[in-house]
Every structure is written in structure tokens, then in C-alpha cells.
Design an enzyme around this catalytic site. Structure first.
Site, PDB file in Angstrom:
ATOM      1  CG  HIS A 197       8.719-146.069 -58.647  1.00 40.33           C
ATOM      2  ND1 HIS A 197       7.904-146.667 -57.715  1.00 40.33           N
ATOM      3  CD2 HIS A 197       8.835-144.776 -58.276  1.00 40.33           C
ATOM      4  CE1 HIS A 197       7.518-145.765 -56.822  1.00 40.33           C
ATOM      5  NE2 HIS A 197       8.078-144.615 -57.134  1.00 40.33           N
ATOM      6  CG  ASP A 199      22.068-145.136 -37.259  1.00 42.54           C
ATOM      7  OD1 ASP A 199      23.161-145.299 -37.848  1.00 42.54           O
ATOM      8  OD2 ASP A 199      21.971-144.972 -36.030  1.00 42.54           O
TER       9      ASP A 199
END
Length: 480
Positions: free
Chosen positions: A181, A422
Site C-alpha cells: 500500500h 475490462d
């Protein structure tokens, strides 16, 4: 328990940015950590999994899809080069930094699984251990070893990200990532994964628009209160005594578990019902309404109360009592709270830490949902007013929270549209966050199919999950 699925390694490789292709305005090879990055040195990596339907054999994937995935990742890394770099953390007084050297790369492992894709990408409770074969490894090349005199002489070098692509023949694909992170908050990761998906879907014609080009301007993160020095002191103290011991979730430790993973949906109608319930309880008791009754607050407040009530049946009451504080932790976006412009394409962390507290007996009471909503809403209101107010205590307060059995931590954000990722095979069928395993944590993301809904991911021991499921469904049905 059913037999755990097995995987067969098909390929292991390293993917680098294209040679000599870094953007012209990125000449530096190291990035200093800002004061908003440093607290994440204490946390374990993020471990998202993206499941996609792909009804083709493995040979089709390896011959047609895999080369494009690797090429598009390479193109993405030329814009998001820190993901291919390393975190170099030195003993005091060394300042940790992100370092990228020409030729650095991301480890990519490709495997074939005999697991049940439909089972793994469903919402109902599934064996926690079934997911661990889908998670990429993210090992350090060297690490601190605390000496008897409390000193270290060797820097720790940790790769910042890795990828595993798992093929389920004639069923689907799982793209698993592991990233520290410290290199990216949820917004930056979303920009990274969307860029990769865009290059994969559209090919080289998918150029990064100049308006959305990643920004590495560290001067955008202003430190008016000297928080960098405070956080570095906490970091040096930690590594001098414990080495690279991390806070927060820590997934699979090699031991068998009795835990299951499940996903729940809270839709707009149910959120409205929760809000009406809170208002009715306040009106009944002549109490002021809690501030900031947003979908996020309503969902988190309801989940907090549900988890506390389920947990009550499993606590050791010789240790905990009703007067003990319960904590709810979450991450708050900083782009609109910093008081000055920060580019939405900024690469790094621009978030604050929120920690709400309520007395256990109040959360268990008739007005528990009001208590929870008020606590979370007030914390958000304080962050809206001054996101850095009390920030000097972020690390110490979160150590207290994670050290307590009486806490819940929320990761993720329903504002980040991960379900729009996508790669060319359509939207993900399912997204899971393995980073919540081993912790009293929930993951939150936008609903895939229900506009305005929030998906909640949760890992609990089987008996607790059964009780939680019953309690949650009955409660939500009452609001529908």
C-alpha cells in the site's frame, strides 16, 4: 472439508517497462515517501483478486491472451513505473524511498487450477483456504533482523508488486495482485489496473491521455504539521525492536483454518430502511439525528452493530465487559480534503485514517445502530473539516485498535468502480480482497449488478458466519 484445489505452474516470468521508454518528464529513479505514505509501511500488502468468465481451453489462453496480457502490463508499467520498483527501507536515520532502476520488473506467475471457478466466484460462504492458491507471492530480497543491541546494518528491499494469473480451463481466469500500500492507495491502484485493462483491451492504440497522465509531483502533498518526522520516528522505533512486523490483515500463515468467505449485498432500498430506522429511534428518544447519514455510513453502522452482536456470543467475558471501547476503522479519501488541489492522477497515497469509538454496551443496546452511525458520521465530519487533525496519533491509535479484540476495520471504497475493469473479456464476475483474511475486517466495493448497492466481503469462522448471515439477512429483510 472438501479437497483443496491444486495448481500447475505454466510459466514464471518478469515483466518490465519497454526498454528506454519512460515518459520524458520522468527522469528520476527514486521517489521519496511523503508523510501520507509512511503510515502504510506498517501494513501488510493488499491482495485483490479479479475473476473473469473465459470459456476457452488453457491452450487458447496461453497462445492468444497471455502474450497480450504481458505486453499490455509492460506498456502500463512505463507509466506506473513504481509498481516495478522496490521499497528500500534503511535503519535510522535512513529515510525509506521507492526506487526504480532500468530493468526492474514485476514477477508474473501463470498457473492452471483444477478448482471450481463457479464456486470461487460466488457470494455464498466458501472455504477461506481455497483462495490462497490464487494469491501471488510477494517476498522481500532482504530484511531487517533486530540485533541484540537494537541496531541493524542492512537495508530491507521489498518488491512493490507481483501478479498471478490463474486459468480455470473452459471456465474462467483469475488475475491476482499483491502490492504494498505504500506505493498506491485505492485510487492509484484503480488508475493502474484500469490502464492495464485498457492497454489489453484496445492494444497500443490505447494511449494515456495527457489529461490523465500519472502525476509524480510530491510537492502536492504538503506537510504543515511536521508529520513526516513524527511518523518516521514511529517507523524507526518499530524496526529497531521488531523488524518488519506489519499491522493489519495478514493472510494465510500455513495453518488450517475453519473460516469461510462470503459476500453480502446492501442495496439502496435497504439503506433507506436503515436510515428510516435510525431517524425513528432518534425521534422516539428526542435525540438529534446523526450527521452524515450517507450510504457508506449507513452500511458500515449496520455491519458494525451486526458484528458486535455476533461477536458477543464468542467473547471471553472474563476479559471483556460492556464498558470496554469498540473501534471501527476506515480509510478516508484526501483529494477533496487536503485544502489545496491534488491531481486525481497523483501516484501515491492521499488518504487519511478514521477511527470511530463507541462503548460496547451502547452498541448492543436498543439504539445501537444510532450509536454506530453517530460515531462514524462524527469521525467523517472531523475528517471533512481537518483531515490532518490529530494525525500525529494515527499510528499509535491504530496500534491500539489492532491490538484490541473489539474492533472492525473497513477496507476498500464503493466509490472506486473496480467492476468496470475490462481486459477484453467483459466486466469481472467477482472481485475478492484476500487482504482482509486473518483480521476483524470487511471489504467494501460497489455492487456489480445493483445500481447504488454496496458489496460487503467478510471472513469469519463457520459458526460465526452462519449466525451473522441469519442476523444480517433478517435485519435487511426488515428494511426492504
Amino acid at each position: 472439508m472438501a479437497r483443496l484445489s491444486k495448481v500447475k505452474v505454466l510459466e514464471q516470468c518478469q515483466v518490465s517497462p519497454p526498454p528506454n521508454s519512460c515518459l520524458p518528464d520522468i527522469s528520476q529513479t527514486s521517489l521519496p515517501l511523503t508523510f501520507l505514505d509512511i503510515p502504510w509501511l506498517f501494513f501488510s500488502p493488499s491482495l485483490p483478486l479479479f475473476f473473469y468468465e473465459f470459456p476457452f481451453p488453457t491452450c487458447h489462453f496461453t497462445s492468444t491472451v497471455l502474450p497480450n496480457l504481458k505486453h499490455s502490463l509492460s506498456l502500463t508499467l512505463q507509466h506506473f513505473y513504481p509498481f516495478a520498483g522496490t521499497l528500500v527501507a534503511r535503519p535510522e536515520p535512513g529515510i525509506p524511498e521507492l526506487v526504480y532502476t532500468q530493468g526492474d520488473s514485476v514477477s508474473v506467475t501463470v498457473v492452471e487450477s483444477d478448482g471450481d471457478f463457479v464456486y470461487l466466484s460466488s457470494n455464498f460462504p466458501r472455504e477461506e483456504e481455497e483462495f490462497y492458491t490464487l494469491v501471488p507471492e510477494l517476498a522481500s530480497s532482504s530484511s531487517f533482523v533486530p540485533m541484540s543491541n537494537g541496531t541493524q546494518t542492512q537495508a530491507a528491499k521489498l518488491p512493490l508488486s507481483s501478479v498471478q494469473i490463474t486459468v480455470f480451463p473452459n471456465c474462467g481466469i483469475c488475475i491476482g495482485l499483491a502490492y504494498h500500500h505504500v506505493v498506491a492507495d485505492g485510487r492509484t491502484f484503480n488508475n493502474f489496473i484500469k490502464a492495464w485493462a485498457s492497454f489489453s483491451r484496445l492494444g497500443d492504440s490505447s494511449k494515456v491521455d495527457v489529461r490523465s497522465k500519472p502525476s509524480y509531483d510530491r510537492t502536492a502533498i504538503v506537510d504543515p504539521y511536521g508529520l513526516e518526522a513524527i511518523f518516521l520516528k514511529e517507523w524507526w522505533k518499530r524496526i529497531s525492536s521488531q523488524g518488519l512486523l506489519l499491522l493489519g490483515p495478514s493472510y494465510y500463515n500455513g495453518h488450517s483454518t475453519n473460516a469461510v468467505r462470503a459476500t453480502f449485498l446492501v442495496d439502496v432500498a435497504q439503506m433507506k430502511g436503515i436510515k428510516n430506522w435510525i431517524i425513528a429511534l432518534c425521534n422516539k428518544g428526542n435525540e438529534p439525528h446523526p450527521v452524515h447519514l450517507s450510504p457508506y455510513v449507513l452500511t458500515c453502522a449496520f455491519l458494525w452493530v451486526c458484528l458486535v452482536k455476533i461477536q458477543e456470543n464468542y467473547l471471553n467475558h472474563n476479559i471483556w465487559c460492556g464498558e470496554d471501547p469498540n473501534y471501527f476503522g476506515f480509510i478516508a479519501g484526501g483529494l477533496t480534503r487536503m485544502g489545496h488541489p491534488v491531481s486525481p492522477t497523483y501516484v501515491g497515497n492521499c488518504v487519511g485514517f478514521g477511527r470511530s469509538m463507541a462503548v460496547r454496551k451502547d452498541l448492543l443496546g436498543e439504539n445501537g445502530i444510532v450509536v454506530a452511525a453517530r460515531a462514524i458520521g462524527n469521525t467523517i465530519k472531523k475528517l471533512d473539516k481537518a483531515i490532518l487533525g490529530g494525525a500525529e496519533k494515527w499510528i499509535s491509535e491504530w496500534e491500539v485498535m489492532f491490538g484490541s479484540e473489539l474492533h472492525v476495520m473497513a477496507f476498500g471504497s464503493p466509490k472506486v468502480d473496480l467492476y468496470e475493469t475490462d481486459f477484453g473479456w467483459g466486466r469481472p464476475k467477482k472481485i475478492e480482497d484476500i487482504g482482509i483474511d486473518g483480521a476483524k475486517a470487511i471489504s467494501l466495493t460497489e455492487s456489480r449488478d445493483t445500481l447504488g448497492g454496496i458489496e460487503v466481503g467478510l471472513v469469519l469462522p463457520k459458526p460465526q458466519m452462519e449466525a451473522f448471515t441469519t442476523f444480517l439477512i433478517e435485519g435487511l429483510d426488515a428494511f426492504s
